[in-house]
Design an enzyme around this catalytic site. Structure first.
Site, PDB file in Angstrom:
ATOM      1  N   CYS A  53      12.822  11.576   8.337  1.00 53.06           N
ATOM      2  CA  CYS A  53      12.646  11.088   9.708  1.00 53.06           C
ATOM      3  C   CYS A  53      13.883  11.419  10.528  1.00 53.06           C
ATOM      4  CB  CYS A  53      12.385   9.604   9.695  1.00 53.06           C
ATOM      5  SG  CYS A  53      13.531   8.747   8.632  1.00 53.06           S
ATOM      6  N   GLU A 102       9.557   1.246  11.245  1.00 53.43           N
ATOM      7  CA  GLU A 102      10.460   2.376  11.515  1.00 53.43           C
ATOM      8  C   GLU A 102       9.581   3.616  11.521  1.00 53.43           C
ATOM      9  OE1 GLU A 102      13.384   1.843  12.501  1.00 53.43           O
ATOM     10  OE2 GLU A 102      13.449  -0.264  11.934  1.00 53.43           O
ATOM     11  N   GLU A 145       7.412  15.735  17.247  1.00 53.11           N
ATOM     12  CA  GLU A 145       7.841  15.653  15.848  1.00 53.11           C
ATOM     13  C   GLU A 145       6.969  16.601  15.021  1.00 53.11           C
ATOM     14  OE1 GLU A 145       7.063  12.123  13.353  1.00 53.11           O
ATOM     15  OE2 GLU A 145       9.166  12.226  12.766  1.00 53.11           O
ATOM     16  N   GLY A 203       6.532   4.939   8.782  1.00 58.73           N
ATOM     17  CA  GLY A 203       5.610   6.062   8.852  1.00 58.73           C
ATOM     18  C   GLY A 203       5.575   6.595  10.267  1.00 58.73           C
ATOM     19  N   SER A 204       4.465   7.178  10.631  1.00 57.02           N
ATOM     20  CA  SER A 204       4.429   7.859  11.929  1.00 57.02           C
ATOM     21  C   SER A 204       4.172   6.872  13.082  1.00 57.02           C
ATOM     22  CB  SER A 204       3.349   8.935  11.902  1.00 57.02           C
ATOM     23  OG  SER A 204       2.104   8.339  11.641  1.00 57.02           O
ATOM     24  N   THR A 205       4.577   7.278  14.258  1.00 56.40           N
ATOM     25  CA  THR A 205       4.456   6.422  15.442  1.00 56.40           C
ATOM     26  C   THR A 205       3.001   6.085  15.768  1.00 56.40           C
ATOM     27  OG1 THR A 205       6.551   7.255  16.266  1.00 56.40           O
ATOM     28  CG2 THR A 205       5.065   6.303  17.901  1.00 56.40           C
ATOM     29  N   VAL A 222       0.377   5.735  13.870  1.00 53.05           N
ATOM     30  CA  VAL A 222      -0.169   4.743  12.930  1.00 53.05           C
ATOM     31  C   VAL A 222       0.434   3.369  13.231  1.00 53.05           C
ATOM     32  CG1 VAL A 222      -0.289   4.037  10.509  1.00 53.05           C
ATOM     33  CG2 VAL A 222      -0.712   6.415  11.118  1.00 53.05           C
ATOM     34  N   LYS A 256       0.858  -1.180   0.000  1.00 55.37           N
ATOM     35  CA  LYS A 256       0.000   0.000   0.000  1.00 55.37           C
ATOM     36  C   LYS A 256       0.894   1.230   0.000  1.00 55.37           C
ATOM     37  CE  LYS A 256      -1.608   2.776   2.740  1.00 55.37           C
ATOM     38  NZ  LYS A 256      -1.423   3.885   1.789  1.00 55.37           N
TER      39      LYS A 256
HETATM   40  P1  NAD Z   1       2.016   8.275   7.962  1.00 61.05           P
HETATM   41  O1  NAD Z   1       2.075   7.480   9.229  1.00 61.05           O
HETATM   42  O2  NAD Z   1       1.007   9.327   7.844  1.00 61.05           O
HETATM   43  O3  NAD Z   1       1.760   7.292   6.724  1.00 61.05           O
HETATM   44  C1  NAD Z   1       2.591   6.160   6.483  1.00 61.05           C
HETATM   45  C2  NAD Z   1       1.786   5.123   5.727  1.00 61.05           C
HETATM   46  O4  NAD Z   1       0.761   4.648   6.595  1.00 61.05           O
HETATM   47  C3  NAD Z   1       1.077   5.684   4.493  1.00 61.05           C
HETATM   48  O5  NAD Z   1       1.091   4.707   3.479  1.00 61.05           O
HETATM   49  C4  NAD Z   1      -0.323   5.931   4.995  1.00 61.05           C
HETATM   50  O6  NAD Z   1      -1.296   5.891   3.982  1.00 61.05           O
HETATM   51  C5  NAD Z   1      -0.505   4.780   5.958  1.00 61.05           C
HETATM   52  N1  NAD Z   1      -1.514   5.011   6.976  1.00 61.05           N
HETATM   53  C6  NAD Z   1      -1.939   6.178   7.503  1.00 61.05           C
HETATM   54  N2  NAD Z   1      -2.886   5.953   8.416  1.00 61.05           N
HETATM   55  C7  NAD Z   1      -3.049   4.619   8.479  1.00 61.05           C
HETATM   56  C8  NAD Z   1      -3.872   3.755   9.243  1.00 61.05           C
HETATM   57  N3  NAD Z   1      -4.724   4.231  10.152  1.00 61.05           N
HETATM   58  N4  NAD Z   1      -3.768   2.425   9.048  1.00 61.05           N
HETATM   59  C9  NAD Z   1      -2.883   1.933   8.156  1.00 61.05           C
HETATM   60  N5  NAD Z   1      -2.073   2.697   7.396  1.00 61.05           N
HETATM   61  C10 NAD Z   1      -2.159   4.012   7.563  1.00 61.05           C
HETATM   62  O7  NAD Z   1       3.501   8.819   7.704  1.00 61.05           O
HETATM   63  P2  NAD Z   1       4.022   9.740   6.510  1.00 61.05           P
HETATM   64  O8  NAD Z   1       3.475  11.109   6.699  1.00 61.05           O
HETATM   65  O9  NAD Z   1       3.866   9.075   5.200  1.00 61.05           O
HETATM   66  O10 NAD Z   1       5.580   9.753   6.808  1.00 61.05           O
HETATM   67  C11 NAD Z   1       6.130  10.565   7.790  1.00 61.05           C
HETATM   68  C12 NAD Z   1       6.384   9.794   9.056  1.00 61.05           C
HETATM   69  O11 NAD Z   1       7.189   8.664   8.765  1.00 61.05           O
HETATM   70  C13 NAD Z   1       7.165  10.599  10.085  1.00 61.05           C
HETATM   71  O12 NAD Z   1       6.658  10.328  11.364  1.00 61.05           O
HETATM   72  C14 NAD Z   1       8.590  10.057   9.919  1.00 61.05           C
HETATM   73  O13 NAD Z   1       9.404  10.225  11.057  1.00 61.05           O
HETATM   74  C15 NAD Z   1       8.332   8.631   9.613  1.00 61.05           C
HETATM   75  N6  NAD Z   1       9.440   8.023   8.903  1.00 61.05           N
HETATM   76  C16 NAD Z   1      10.281   7.217   9.599  1.00 61.05           C
HETATM   77  C17 NAD Z   1      11.363   6.636   8.970  1.00 61.05           C
HETATM   78  C18 NAD Z   1      12.301   5.740   9.722  1.00 61.05           C
HETATM   79  O14 NAD Z   1      13.102   5.070   9.091  1.00 61.05           O
HETATM   80  N7  NAD Z   1      12.233   5.707  11.039  1.00 61.05           N
HETATM   81  C19 NAD Z   1      11.591   6.888   7.618  1.00 61.05           C
HETATM   82  C20 NAD Z   1      10.694   7.709   6.923  1.00 61.05           C
HETATM   83  C21 NAD Z   1       9.625   8.268   7.580  1.00 61.05           C
END
Ligand code: NAD
Length: 542
Positions: free
Chosen positions: A326, A292, A424, A264-266, A268, A211
């Site tokens: 991130c 991550e 963040e 993605g974000s913590t 989620v 996804k």
């Molecule tokens: P996000 O959490 O908004 O989205 C990440 C993914 O999760 C997307 O595909 C999104 O559609 C999906 N998603 C959102 N809500 C969901 C739900 N309720 N159920 C299932 N999937 C869901 O994050 P973002 O805005 O795409 O990315 C930014 C975040 O990612 C920041 O918090 C950043 O620190 C983190 N990040 C971490 C790393 C790492 O390696 N630690 C790397 C890149 C980004």
């Protein structure tokens, strides 16, 4: 073929310069024109079949939000359900492919990306995610190529991991793929992560449902097509853009969920983990959960630090890609003895930064990803303007008339627990707390205990004892830790990436540690001369 092939030894893909007059610059400009002039139609792909539901979501350029680059068909309930069946079906064959055949698909993908499709992926990343040419090159070209090549090398190490055998027997390890499908959920901010999360489990013989992030679907789609061109069989990776909650509700309730590969974000990630916990009795096994997530990455300077290097690290670390890495530096601790020089240098550099359309190569920054991000960041800036004990030293403005632009912003705060020091923001906002130079040890303790995250961090010091003290005090404060360098820019194979505490499971993307999560080893013992008598020698009469 019979033989034990040597896997090509990987080396990091060189970063092209895009300097005026270079061939790569001309090729990238041509791709930018081509990608920017089109409006493509992106389907879901299940079992190799393209599905167009007609319910579409627009992809726009963040720095020019009236420009629609693609219309993405959102997967409906029937398509989501069919994806799980397709993955399970595909794995029956794929899971038995020889390693070298699977590896060849991803090595070919790396070559296609390094050559014919490099500028297509870079242009899609620039226009769809608002990255500059350099930021796109280190992401959608170099890092993704490195992930593909290094993962093959690390997979080979896993397969070579075999047990000892005593006389009369042969012990072996069968590093099986997981039983079921892997759900890969990817973020907007790195095309490379979009590509790595589905391909790493697939390389190990798993079938995947991917996804993509809604705002990165353009580049992610081009990469998916590249995988098809490289020979990835239908159904091994199923491409499923759509509503994340609807997709997750179906996939996380499926008995055959074998793993989640998330970045993605913590919040989620925590909600996914919680749902898996609630659904545990439904599953055939225990799904592997790899995530991550967020960060609140720090730079802490000792009084012995080089002020010039520190100021450059703050500016590059905080504002490149609009602070949407991130790993981006977003809180800094600077001793009062150094601050006037560091502050003046940082303000001068920020004043020099150009922001705008990323197709204009003079710009150092583009726009933030979407309206939601823009509003969130602007909310922090509005509060900062009115809160006592906060000084806006540079930037602070935001303008969404053409694109979602937020100025690179430097805040100075009296309270080290002020919200922009702890939360963040994921935007171009750096907050500095100035501490009395004599309180170094106390400041290290403060850095360690501020906020829930532990992703990246950097210490600046020339005094070796200070470096050593920080190393010990901040041992668990960051999964990627830098000495006299900015906390961003990890390179596959050199600084394996991932954090602890609320920042994730720290399985280090693009390393052997990550790939180990996608296999379930079977230990096999074969005996050449089995015993023919149930009695043991000690049972004989004296
Ligand atoms: P996000 O959490 O908004 O989205 C990440 C993914 O999760 C997307 O595909 C999104 O559609 C999906 N998603 C959102 N809500 C969901 C739900 N309720 N159920 C299932 N999937 C869901 O994050 P973002 O805005 O795409 O990315 C930014 C975040 O990612 C920041 O918090 C950043 O620190 C983190 N990040 C971490 C790393 C790492 O390696 N630690 C790397 C890149 C980004």
């Amino acid at each position: 073929m019979s033989g034990l092939p040597n896997i090509p030894h990987p080396s990091n893909e060189p970063v092209l310069s895009y300097a005026p007059g270079s061939p790569e610059r001309a090729a990238l400009k041509a791709s930018l024109s081509a990608v920017g002039a089109q409006q493509i139609d992106v389907p879901a792909v299940v079992a190799g079949r393209e599905v167009r539901t007609g319910d579409t979501h627009d992809i726009v350029s963040p720095h020019c939000h009236q420009r629609v680059l693609a219309r993405v068909h959102q997967a409906d309930a029937a398509t989501i359900t069919s994806a799980t069946k397709a993955a399970i079906e595909a794995q029956r064959d794929w899971g038995h492919w020889r390693f070298e055949d699977r590896a060849a698909v991803f090595l070919k993908a790396a070559d296609l990306l390094a050559t014919v499709h490099r500028q297509l992926l870079n242009a899609a990343t620039m226009l769809g995610q608002s990255k500059t040419a350099f930021q796109a090159e280190i992401d959608s070209a170099c890092e993704l190529i490195d992930f593909l090549r290094f993962n093959v090398h690390f997979a080979e190490r896993i397969y070579r991991e075999q047990p000892e055998s005593s006389a009369g027997m042969w012990n072996r390890m069968d590093h099986r793929p997981l039983e079921g499908f892997v759900y890969a959920i990817t973020p907007f901010n790195f095309t490379a992560i979009g590509g790595n999360l589905p391909t790493a489990p697939a390389l190990m013989g798993n079938a995947v449902i991917w996804k993509p992030s809604a705002t990165a679907t353009l580049s992610n789609w081009h990469f998916f097509r590249l995988l098809q061109e490289a020979g990835l069989p239908p159904g091994v990776i199923n491409f499923l853009p759509g509503d994340s909650i609807e997709i997750s509700n179906t996939l996380l309730a499926d008995r055959h969920l074998a793993g989640i590969h998330f970045t993605g974000s913590t919040p989620v990630f925590q909600s996914l983990w919680r749902t898996v916990g609630e659904n545990l009795p439904k599953y055939a096994g225990y799904p592997r959960i790899v995530g991550e997530t967020g960060g609140k990455d720090f730079i802490v300077a000792h009084a012995s630090a080089d002020a010039e290097a520190l100021a450059v690290a703050m500016v590059r670390g905080a504002y490149e890609y609009q602070g949407q890495k991130c790993s981006a530096a977003s809180r800094a601790y600077v001793p009062d003895t150094l601050w006037p020089e560091v502050r003046d240098r940082a303000i001068a550099m920020v004043g020099d930064i150009r922001m705008g359309d990323v197709a204009d190569f003079r710009n150092f920054m583009g726009a933030v990803i979407d309206r939601r991000a823009f509003e969130r960041i602007r909310g922090y800036l509005d509060r900062a303007r009115n809160d006592a004990g906060v000084r806006i030293l540079a930037g602070g403005g935001a303008d969404d008339s053409v694109g979602w632009f937020v100025e690179p912003t430097l805040l100075e705060v009296d309270d080290p627990a002020y919200r922009t020091m702890c939360e963040e923001i994921f935007g171009p906002v750096m907050t500095v707390h100035v501490y009395p130079a004599g309180r170094w040890s106390e400041t290290l303790a403060l850095v360690d205990r501020t906020g829930p995250y532990a992703l990246t961090g950097a210490v600046f010091a020339q005094d070796r004892a200070a470096v050593a003290e920080a190393d010990r005090a901040l041992r668990y404060a960051a999964g990627n830790y830098y000495v006299n360098d900015k906390p961003t820019g990890a390179v596959v194979g050199q600084q394996p990436f991932g954090g602890g505490r609320a920042s994730g499971t720290n399985d280090k993307a693009g390393s052997v540690l990550n790939l180990l999560r996608w296999v379930s080893p079977r230990a096999i013992k074969e005996t050449f001369a089995p015993p023919k008598d149930y009695r043991y020698p000690f049972m004989g009469e004296a």
